[in-house]
Design a protein around this motif. Sequence first.
Motif, PDB file in Angstrom:
ATOM      1  N   PHE A  90      -9.873 -22.489   1.725  1.00  0.00           N
ATOM      2  CA  PHE A  90     -10.262 -21.686   3.264  1.00  0.00           C
ATOM      3  C   PHE A  90     -10.147 -20.307   2.733  1.00  0.00           C
ATOM      4  O   PHE A  90      -8.896 -19.757   2.577  1.00  0.00           O
ATOM      5  CB  PHE A  90      -9.766 -22.162   4.251  1.00  0.00           C
ATOM      6  N   LEU A  99      -6.190 -14.961  12.586  1.00  0.00           N
ATOM      7  CA  LEU A  99      -6.961 -15.282  11.572  1.00  0.00           C
ATOM      8  C   LEU A  99      -8.382 -15.771  11.879  1.00  0.00           C
ATOM      9  O   LEU A  99      -8.412 -16.567  12.837  1.00  0.00           O
ATOM     10  CB  LEU A  99      -6.236 -16.224  10.498  1.00  0.00           C
ATOM     11  N   PHE A 101     -11.195 -18.338  10.091  1.00  0.00           N
ATOM     12  CA  PHE A 101     -11.269 -19.041   8.981  1.00  0.00           C
ATOM     13  C   PHE A 101     -12.644 -19.389   8.672  1.00  0.00           C
ATOM     14  O   PHE A 101     -13.543 -19.414   9.563  1.00  0.00           O
ATOM     15  CB  PHE A 101     -10.668 -20.209   8.993  1.00  0.00           C
ATOM     16  N   GLY A 102     -13.200 -19.539   7.349  1.00  0.00           N
ATOM     17  CA  GLY A 102     -14.378 -20.149   6.946  1.00  0.00           C
ATOM     18  C   GLY A 102     -14.304 -21.657   7.286  1.00  0.00           C
ATOM     19  O   GLY A 102     -13.384 -22.153   7.588  1.00  0.00           O
ATOM     20  N   THR A 103     -15.367 -22.243   6.992  1.00  0.00           N
ATOM     21  CA  THR A 103     -15.563 -23.680   7.186  1.00  0.00           C
ATOM     22  C   THR A 103     -14.933 -24.450   5.963  1.00  0.00           C
ATOM     23  O   THR A 103     -14.965 -25.902   6.099  1.00  0.00           O
ATOM     24  CB  THR A 103     -16.945 -24.126   7.090  1.00  0.00           C
TER      25      THR A 103
END
Lengths: 111, 116
Positions: A90, A99, A101-103
């Motif tokens: 991630f 934060l 986050f991306g997937t």
Amino acid sequence: AQSVTQLGSHVSVSEGALVLLRCNYSSSVPPYLFWYVQYPNQGLQLLLKYTSAATLVKGINGFEAEFKKSETSFHLTKPSAHMSDAAEYFCAVSDHEKLTFGTGTRLTIIP
Amino acid sequence: DTGVSQDPRHKITKRGQNVTFRCDPISEHNRLYWYRQTLGQGPEFLTYFQNEAQLEKSRLLSDRFSAERPKGSFSTLEIQRTEQGDSAMYLCASSRVLDSSTDTQYFGPGTRLTVL
């Protein structure tokens, strides 16, 4: 507002080959950027972080990432993949509070 | 330093029941965060504390959710009248923030909630 895009939800590489996991970010403030790794049914472990110092950041387990402001990217690389690198990765951006986050990218290592 | 710990690691409950999770941060970390992670997704921010003060709550945190950090040490996250959509991994993280220092967050192992 901030966001992260990870290109490629699944990446497969052969053992010993180069690992490249892509991350692009969007942030309204100078970003702090992170890569975390997650093994099955576990929490997240910090791999490395960028905090506006050196643009090439070295982390644990031989990983490194380069911050490129012009490309708004923070791609993660490792010269030679090991079987133990198989996990979910991630990318995250911080606004100095939470934060985002991306997937995630699931990395599979082919023997 | 011991790491962030969470209890329980797994919780199975029936729809409509209340559940409570506990998080113990790394000692001397003044910030504590809660995130939720559903299958195939990255963690999503829920809320965070600095010492005992809750400074931000996500719109994901409906009124059925409440978090506390009464003495600025451990924290609890309670979900009332659970729904199947609450099934997820609940992650806790902590960090030490002093002036302009880097706020690296360290994560616990998570509590996996299954609502039947």
